[in-house]
Design a protein around this motif. Sequence first.
Motif, PDB file in Angstrom:
ATOM      1  N   GLY A  29     -19.925 -70.216 -30.129  1.00 26.81           N
ATOM      2  CA  GLY A  29     -19.491 -69.874 -31.019  1.00 26.81           C
ATOM      3  C   GLY A  29     -20.470 -70.435 -32.226  1.00 26.81           C
ATOM      4  N   ALA A  30     -20.172 -72.061 -31.933  1.00 22.89           N
ATOM      5  CA  ALA A  30     -20.771 -72.503 -33.499  1.00 22.89           C
ATOM      6  C   ALA A  30     -22.536 -71.848 -34.168  1.00 22.89           C
ATOM      7  CB  ALA A  30     -21.587 -73.854 -33.137  1.00 22.89           C
ATOM      8  N   ILE A  31     -23.472 -71.785 -33.029  1.00 27.75           N
ATOM      9  CA  ILE A  31     -24.320 -71.432 -32.387  1.00 27.75           C
ATOM     10  C   ILE A  31     -24.283 -69.860 -33.237  1.00 27.75           C
ATOM     11  CG2 ILE A  31     -26.213 -70.859 -32.061  1.00 27.75           C
ATOM     12  CD1 ILE A  31     -26.026 -72.373 -30.173  1.00 27.75           C
ATOM     13  N   THR A  32     -23.701 -69.168 -32.918  1.00 27.30           N
ATOM     14  CA  THR A  32     -23.600 -67.154 -33.792  1.00 27.30           C
ATOM     15  C   THR A  32     -23.266 -67.401 -34.859  1.00 27.30           C
ATOM     16  OG1 THR A  32     -22.636 -66.707 -31.048  1.00 27.30           O
ATOM     17  CG2 THR A  32     -22.108 -65.180 -32.911  1.00 27.30           C
ATOM     18  N   GLN A  63     -22.924 -55.376 -47.501  1.00 24.77           N
ATOM     19  CA  GLN A  63     -23.954 -54.280 -46.831  1.00 24.77           C
ATOM     20  C   GLN A  63     -25.322 -54.160 -45.859  1.00 24.77           C
ATOM     21  OE1 GLN A  63     -26.474 -51.461 -49.787  1.00 24.77           O
ATOM     22  NE2 GLN A  63     -25.412 -53.228 -51.377  1.00 24.77           N
ATOM     23  N   THR A  64     -24.866 -55.484 -45.270  1.00 29.13           N
ATOM     24  CA  THR A  64     -25.466 -55.720 -43.966  1.00 29.13           C
ATOM     25  C   THR A  64     -24.909 -55.842 -42.723  1.00 29.13           C
ATOM     26  OG1 THR A  64     -25.603 -58.271 -43.511  1.00 29.13           O
ATOM     27  CG2 THR A  64     -27.061 -57.881 -44.953  1.00 29.13           C
ATOM     28  N   LYS A  65     -23.194 -55.008 -42.590  1.00 28.28           N
ATOM     29  CA  LYS A  65     -23.026 -55.833 -41.598  1.00 28.28           C
ATOM     30  C   LYS A  65     -22.988 -55.229 -40.075  1.00 28.28           C
ATOM     31  CE  LYS A  65     -18.309 -55.196 -44.007  1.00 28.28           C
ATOM     32  NZ  LYS A  65     -17.749 -54.878 -44.406  1.00 28.28           N
ATOM     33  N   PRO A  66     -23.599 -53.146 -40.268  1.00 28.22           N
ATOM     34  CA  PRO A  66     -24.621 -53.509 -38.746  1.00 28.22           C
ATOM     35  C   PRO A  66     -25.597 -54.172 -38.075  1.00 28.22           C
ATOM     36  CG  PRO A  66     -24.741 -51.718 -40.158  1.00 28.22           C
ATOM     37  CD  PRO A  66     -23.575 -52.592 -41.165  1.00 28.22           C
ATOM     38  N   GLY A  76     -24.987 -60.835 -34.045  1.00 28.92           N
ATOM     39  CA  GLY A  76     -23.806 -61.949 -33.747  1.00 28.92           C
ATOM     40  C   GLY A  76     -24.060 -61.313 -32.133  1.00 28.92           C
ATOM     41  N   LEU A  77     -23.832 -60.254 -32.070  1.00 23.06           N
ATOM     42  CA  LEU A  77     -23.403 -59.918 -30.789  1.00 23.06           C
ATOM     43  C   LEU A  77     -24.464 -59.892 -29.548  1.00 23.06           C
ATOM     44  CD1 LEU A  77     -20.786 -58.405 -29.883  1.00 23.06           C
ATOM     45  CD2 LEU A  77     -22.674 -55.917 -29.529  1.00 23.06           C
TER      46      LEU A  77
END
Lengths: 301, 269
Positions: B74-77, B184-187, B193-194
């Motif tokens: 989690g922290a790394i993400t 604008q970078t959400k995708p 993140g995934l």
Amino acid sequence: MRSPAPRAVPEARRTPIARREARTAYLFLAPALVFFAVFFYTPIADILNTSTLTGPHADRFDGLGNYADAFRDPAARNSFKVTLLFAVGTTVGAIVLGLALALLANRQLRGRTLFRLALLVPYLTSIAVIGLLWQNILDPQTGILNRVLDELGLPTQQWLITHPLATIVAVTLWMISGYTMMLFLAGLQGIPQVYYEAATVDGAGPWRRFFSITLPLLAPTTLFVSVMAVISGLQAFGQAYIITGGGPAKQTDLYVYHVYETAFRDRDFGYSSALSVLLMLVIVAFTVVQLRAGRRGEVQY
Amino acid sequence: MASRVAAYVMLTLACLLTVIPLLYMVSLSLQTQGETLSGGAVLWPDSPQFQNYAQLFEQAPFGRFIVNSVVVAGAITLAHLAFDPLVGYVFAKFRFPFRNTLLVAILATLMIPFFVRMIPLYVMFSDLGWLDSYQALVLPFLMDGFGIFLMRQFIQPIPDDLIHAARVDGAGEFTIYWRIILPQTKPALAVLGLFTFVFQWNEFLWPLVATSDETMRTIPVGLTRFSEEHFQLWHLTAAGSVIAFVPTAVLLVLSQRYFVRGITLTGLK
């Protein structure tokens, strides 16, 4: 990756706006610059330094002594040979299987997302889980593989004793072929359909179309997949650590596992550092080959 | 038509070969110890032993392993989501001295495999007395060249005019990033993140090297060590493996499209 070089503006002519822009840039970059300096470049400098040291506390300067030892050391040479075989085996296998699966999946099929995701699952699973699972499946006494083979009337095997290297190659292919399939699928989708239509009009059969259109136009993808697979094959660790323990008789003594044992079991940081640097040089060479070829090989349709 | 049917058959076969070993892992996790050790190998247990899962938590601090894995991955993400787009934005849109040199220096780290950093990082954290700590597990992976490259490529096509207009309106630099660029970078952020989370959740070598205290192990290391120490408790090892696998499976089902789209991007790695 190539971006226009910033115009060389003489210091005196730099406007206040440009100076403010530079200040903001460095402010935003500061954490990243510190991070890469401390956690990438410092370790690289450290390992180059440590690789010239010897003795139980790695504190005696020995020049290139560790490197000379590495080339003479039968254990290191064996480990490199095993790892090269492993990398070649997984790469060839992942290309053949990945391409075959991609050709099968590259059409309008009902449920194709499901097929793709199912094949991708092992690649997204920890090597710890995969290693432990296959260790169990392959167990000569209690494993299920031999039981299934037996019931099918096929000969059973002590897989990890008679063919240890081939067996961990197979397990790795089970893990990564879905991933190479995805890369080949992306490559296939980049080939314009008109080529196939034109070839069909000219009377080319499916095999002819595959060898004259698909394979040549897929060359950049194939190159990319090969380099990627070789590089990750050279770095494989868990397969040896979990499934085989490097054995029997060092037949699966994968290089990073060998480095790990030399560093953390034998506590020989100088020698293990030199071994790491040698493999890093091999990997950097592969990456450079890929960057060169990639630049030349950009296909024009 | 025939080739279509053949494709279905072959793909189904390939999927079965892929999925059946994982289902067998679930089966193992529900067997009695006797069943897992019997010479005949049991396909599916007569009566599923769900209490194996409870037993696992008694035999090993497995709850601790889960907490550790969640904290570390989690922290790394979060760090990647915080820094990669910001740094990518700077390299995509700012002009400043040494820009290209610094970009090359960051991208060159993509050529450095983790095992090269392993020994010096171990020595560094050992000197600091930080082995067996969250710092040791998290810090080496806070950012990487790949995430920065991905975000830079994604931000480059955003028109400069948007940024200029905001500057003219007197917006601060961070506000421009936060309000105009980041949304604008959400995708790309979702993909980043995934994949960061899944790969860190699965990370094996560094947590193995950096921890010796049982209570600091992440799931993959805790599980492997558990099986070394209790090689006859296969049913429990399998239960732990299923737990390790669940988050990946859930994420895969919930965000199928991101995985399909993102996996080819990770190929750049």
